[in-house]
Design a protein around this motif. Structure first.
Motif, PDB file in Angstrom:
ATOM      1  N   MET A   1       0.814  -1.199   0.000  1.00 12.42           N
ATOM      2  CA  MET A   1       0.000   0.000   0.000  1.00 12.42           C
ATOM      3  C   MET A   1       0.859   1.264   0.000  1.00 12.42           C
ATOM      4  O   MET A   1       0.449   2.289  -0.504  1.00 12.42           O
ATOM      5  N   SER A   2       2.066   1.215   0.541  1.00 11.70           N
ATOM      6  CA  SER A   2       2.854   2.430   0.673  1.00 11.70           C
ATOM      7  C   SER A   2       3.225   3.032  -0.681  1.00 11.70           C
ATOM      8  O   SER A   2       3.317   4.244  -0.810  1.00 11.70           O
ATOM      9  N   ARG A   3       3.449   2.199  -1.716  1.00 10.40           N
ATOM     10  CA  ARG A   3       3.746   2.738  -3.041  1.00 10.40           C
ATOM     11  C   ARG A   3       2.560   3.536  -3.560  1.00 10.40           C
ATOM     12  O   ARG A   3       2.713   4.620  -4.114  1.00 10.40           O
ATOM     13  N   GLU A   4       1.349   3.019  -3.344  1.00  8.33           N
ATOM     14  CA  GLU A   4       0.145   3.730  -3.760  1.00  8.33           C
ATOM     15  C   GLU A   4       0.001   5.049  -3.005  1.00  8.33           C
ATOM     16  O   GLU A   4      -0.397   6.061  -3.579  1.00  8.33           O
ATOM     17  N   ASN A   5       0.349   5.036  -1.706  1.00  5.34           N
ATOM     18  CA  ASN A   5       0.283   6.262  -0.920  1.00  5.34           C
ATOM     19  C   ASN A   5       1.252   7.311  -1.456  1.00  5.34           C
ATOM     20  O   ASN A   5       0.904   8.481  -1.580  1.00  5.34           O
ATOM     21  N   ARG A   6       2.454   6.875  -1.781  1.00  7.37           N
ATOM     22  CA  ARG A   6       3.457   7.796  -2.327  1.00  7.37           C
ATOM     23  C   ARG A   6       2.977   8.365  -3.664  1.00  7.37           C
ATOM     24  O   ARG A   6       3.082   9.569  -3.896  1.00  7.37           O
ATOM     25  N   GLU A   7       2.454   7.524  -4.525  1.00  6.65           N
ATOM     26  CA  GLU A   7       1.955   7.991  -5.820  1.00  6.65           C
ATOM     27  C   GLU A   7       0.793   8.962  -5.647  1.00  6.65           C
ATOM     28  O   GLU A   7       0.688   9.961  -6.355  1.00  6.65           O
ATOM     29  N   PHE A   8      -0.092   8.685  -4.698  1.00  7.61           N
ATOM     30  CA  PHE A   8      -1.209   9.578  -4.392  1.00  7.61           C
ATOM     31  C   PHE A   8      -0.690  10.950  -3.980  1.00  7.61           C
ATOM     32  O   PHE A   8      -1.150  11.985  -4.470  1.00  7.61           O
ATOM     33  N   VAL A   9       0.276  10.968  -3.079  1.00  9.89           N
ATOM     34  CA  VAL A   9       0.828  12.229  -2.578  1.00  9.89           C
ATOM     35  C   VAL A   9       1.556  12.985  -3.682  1.00  9.89           C
ATOM     36  O   VAL A   9       1.406  14.207  -3.821  1.00  9.89           O
ATOM     37  N   GLU A  10       2.328  12.284  -4.496  1.00 12.99           N
ATOM     38  CA  GLU A  10       3.024  12.933  -5.609  1.00 12.99           C
ATOM     39  C   GLU A  10       2.037  13.587  -6.568  1.00 12.99           C
ATOM     40  O   GLU A  10       2.230  14.729  -7.001  1.00 12.99           O
ATOM     41  N   ALA A  11       0.963  12.890  -6.895  1.00 15.73           N
ATOM     42  CA  ALA A  11      -0.045  13.439  -7.806  1.00 15.73           C
ATOM     43  C   ALA A  11      -0.767  14.624  -7.173  1.00 15.73           C
ATOM     44  O   ALA A  11      -1.028  15.637  -7.841  1.00 15.73           O
ATOM     45  N   LEU A  12      -1.074  14.517  -5.903  1.00 15.47           N
ATOM     46  CA  LEU A  12      -1.749  15.590  -5.180  1.00 15.47           C
ATOM     47  C   LEU A  12      -0.931  16.873  -5.222  1.00 15.47           C
ATOM     48  O   LEU A  12      -1.431  17.935  -5.596  1.00 15.47           O
ATOM     49  N   PHE A  13       0.335  16.788  -4.867  1.00 16.12           N
ATOM     50  CA  PHE A  13       1.178  17.974  -4.830  1.00 16.12           C
ATOM     51  C   PHE A  13       1.499  18.494  -6.228  1.00 16.12           C
ATOM     52  O   PHE A  13       1.600  19.699  -6.418  1.00 16.12           O
ATOM     53  N   ALA A  14       1.653  17.610  -7.193  1.00 17.70           N
ATOM     54  CA  ALA A  14       1.926  18.057  -8.562  1.00 17.70           C
ATOM     55  C   ALA A  14       0.759  18.864  -9.114  1.00 17.70           C
ATOM     56  O   ALA A  14       0.950  19.921  -9.722  1.00 17.70           O
ATOM     57  N   GLY A  15      -0.459  18.399  -8.876  1.00 16.50           N
ATOM     58  CA  GLY A  15      -1.631  19.117  -9.370  1.00 16.50           C
ATOM     59  C   GLY A  15      -1.815  20.458  -8.697  1.00 16.50           C
ATOM     60  O   GLY A  15      -2.007  21.483  -9.361  1.00 16.50           O
ATOM     61  N   ALA A  16      -1.714  20.493  -7.381  1.00 17.61           N
ATOM     62  CA  ALA A  16      -1.914  21.748  -6.640  1.00 17.61           C
ATOM     63  C   ALA A  16      -0.758  22.705  -6.865  1.00 17.61           C
ATOM     64  O   ALA A  16      -0.961  23.925  -6.955  1.00 17.61           O
ATOM     65  N   GLY A  17       0.452  22.193  -6.983  1.00 12.57           N
ATOM     66  CA  GLY A  17       1.617  23.047  -7.174  1.00 12.57           C
ATOM     67  C   GLY A  17       1.631  23.768  -8.504  1.00 12.57           C
ATOM     68  O   GLY A  17       2.259  24.819  -8.649  1.00 12.57           O
ATOM     69  N   LEU A 113       2.152  13.063   5.883  1.00 14.91           N
ATOM     70  CA  LEU A 113       0.776  12.769   5.514  1.00 14.91           C
ATOM     71  C   LEU A 113       0.440  11.319   5.803  1.00 14.91           C
ATOM     72  O   LEU A 113       1.253  10.428   5.562  1.00 14.91           O
ATOM     73  N   THR A 114      -0.764  11.114   6.302  1.00 22.45           N
ATOM     74  CA  THR A 114      -1.297   9.773   6.531  1.00 22.45           C
ATOM     75  C   THR A 114      -2.445   9.570   5.550  1.00 22.45           C
ATOM     76  O   THR A 114      -3.355  10.402   5.492  1.00 22.45           O
ATOM     77  N   ILE A 115      -2.387   8.492   4.791  1.00 20.75           N
ATOM     78  CA  ILE A 115      -3.398   8.188   3.786  1.00 20.75           C
ATOM     79  C   ILE A 115      -4.179   6.968   4.257  1.00 20.75           C
ATOM     80  O   ILE A 115      -3.602   5.985   4.724  1.00 20.75           O
ATOM     81  N   ARG A 116      -5.508   7.027   4.128  1.00 22.64           N
ATOM     82  CA  ARG A 116      -6.359   5.881   4.469  1.00 22.64           C
ATOM     83  C   ARG A 116      -7.357   5.688   3.338  1.00 22.64           C
ATOM     84  O   ARG A 116      -8.070   6.623   2.973  1.00 22.64           O
ATOM     85  N   ASP A 117      -7.381   4.497   2.793  1.00 16.02           N
ATOM     86  CA  ASP A 117      -8.327   4.159   1.722  1.00 16.02           C
ATOM     87  C   ASP A 117      -8.288   5.167   0.577  1.00 16.02           C
ATOM     88  O   ASP A 117      -9.313   5.587   0.052  1.00 16.02           O
ATOM     89  N   GLY A 118      -7.076   5.583   0.201  1.00 13.06           N
ATOM     90  CA  GLY A 118      -6.915   6.481  -0.939  1.00 13.06           C
ATOM     91  C   GLY A 118      -7.300   7.925  -0.678  1.00 13.06           C
ATOM     92  O   GLY A 118      -7.461   8.707  -1.618  1.00 13.06           O
ATOM     93  N   LYS A 119      -7.422   8.319   0.587  1.00 15.61           N
ATOM     94  CA  LYS A 119      -7.771   9.703   0.938  1.00 15.61           C
ATOM     95  C   LYS A 119      -6.822  10.198   2.025  1.00 15.61           C
ATOM     96  O   LYS A 119      -6.323   9.420   2.838  1.00 15.61           O
ATOM     97  N   LEU A 120      -6.618  11.496   2.044  1.00 13.15           N
ATOM     98  CA  LEU A 120      -5.786  12.114   3.066  1.00 13.15           C
ATOM     99  C   LEU A 120      -6.538  12.125   4.390  1.00 13.15           C
ATOM    100  O   LEU A 120      -7.619  12.711   4.494  1.00 13.15           O
ATOM    101  N   LEU A 121      -5.965  11.453   5.391  1.00 10.99           N
ATOM    102  CA  LEU A 121      -6.586  11.380   6.710  1.00 10.99           C
ATOM    103  C   LEU A 121      -5.961  12.384   7.677  1.00 10.99           C
ATOM    104  O   LEU A 121      -6.646  12.975   8.500  1.00 10.99           O
ATOM    105  N   ARG A 122      -4.647  12.583   7.545  1.00 16.18           N
ATOM    106  CA  ARG A 122      -3.956  13.496   8.461  1.00 16.18           C
ATOM    107  C   ARG A 122      -2.805  14.169   7.742  1.00 16.18           C
ATOM    108  O   ARG A 122      -2.022  13.516   7.057  1.00 16.18           O
ATOM    109  N   TYR A 123      -2.708  15.478   7.926  1.00 15.09           N
ATOM    110  CA  TYR A 123      -1.630  16.289   7.382  1.00 15.09           C
ATOM    111  C   TYR A 123      -0.986  17.010   8.553  1.00 15.09           C
ATOM    112  O   TYR A 123      -1.661  17.700   9.313  1.00 15.09           O
ATOM    113  N   ARG A 124       0.316  16.799   8.720  1.00 15.73           N
ATOM    114  CA  ARG A 124       1.054  17.481   9.783  1.00 15.73           C
ATOM    115  C   ARG A 124       2.160  18.314   9.156  1.00 15.73           C
ATOM    116  O   ARG A 124       3.024  17.789   8.469  1.00 15.73           O
ATOM    117  N   GLU A 125       2.126  19.600   9.407  1.00 14.67           N
ATOM    118  CA  GLU A 125       3.073  20.557   8.835  1.00 14.67           C
ATOM    119  C   GLU A 125       4.211  20.811   9.820  1.00 14.67           C
ATOM    120  O   GLU A 125       3.976  20.914  11.018  1.00 14.67           O
TER     121      GLU A 125
END
Length: 140
Positions: A1-17, A113-125
């Protein structure tokens, strides 16, 4: 699951950035509902003078709006994404121009970031790399 989490986060930041500040503000409600768990917890750096913990979609939206209102221009670029098992560590460079002062700002920040079921559950800055690495369970 961690590879999917990393890919999710990369896509999230690429789109918003890639978005201009006004486009990001306009897109926030839809983006937040698509990417965030309804129980999302958004934790701003505790060393920030105005740092708070926000919960739910409305809380994430409020945090973004509050942060971005201080800048005339704002952008960020991801420098590193590190898989940490249940967590993902993101190292990013923010660049901005202050609304009132016009001063240019460039700073590195960190997020765990903590990802659960393909969604962002927790973001700590974090502004401190050591604190971020410790929060992600990595050696500092």
């Amino acid at each position: 699951m961690s590879r999917e989490n990393r890919e999710f986060v990369e896509a999230l930041f690429a789109g918003a950035g890639a978005m201009e500040k006004q486009a990001l503000l306009a897109a926030l409600p839809g983006l937040i509902s698509q990417i965030c768990d309804p129980d999302v917890e958004w934790v701003e750096d505790p060393n920030r003078a105005d740092g708070r913990v926000h919960r739910g979609h409305a809380g994430v939206h409020a945090s973004f709006e509050h942060w971005l209102e201080g800048f005339e221009e704002y952008s960020f670029e991801v420098e590193q994404v590190e898989d940490c098992g249940d967590e993902v560590l993101v190292v990013a460079r923010e660049q901005a121009r202050g609304s009132a002062s016009g001063a240019a700002i460039s700073a590195r920040n960190y997020a765990v970031l903590t990802i659960r079921d393909g969604k962002l559950l927790r973001y700590r800055e974090f502004y401190d790399e050591r604190a971020a690495r410790e929060a992600a369970g990595l050696p500092s």
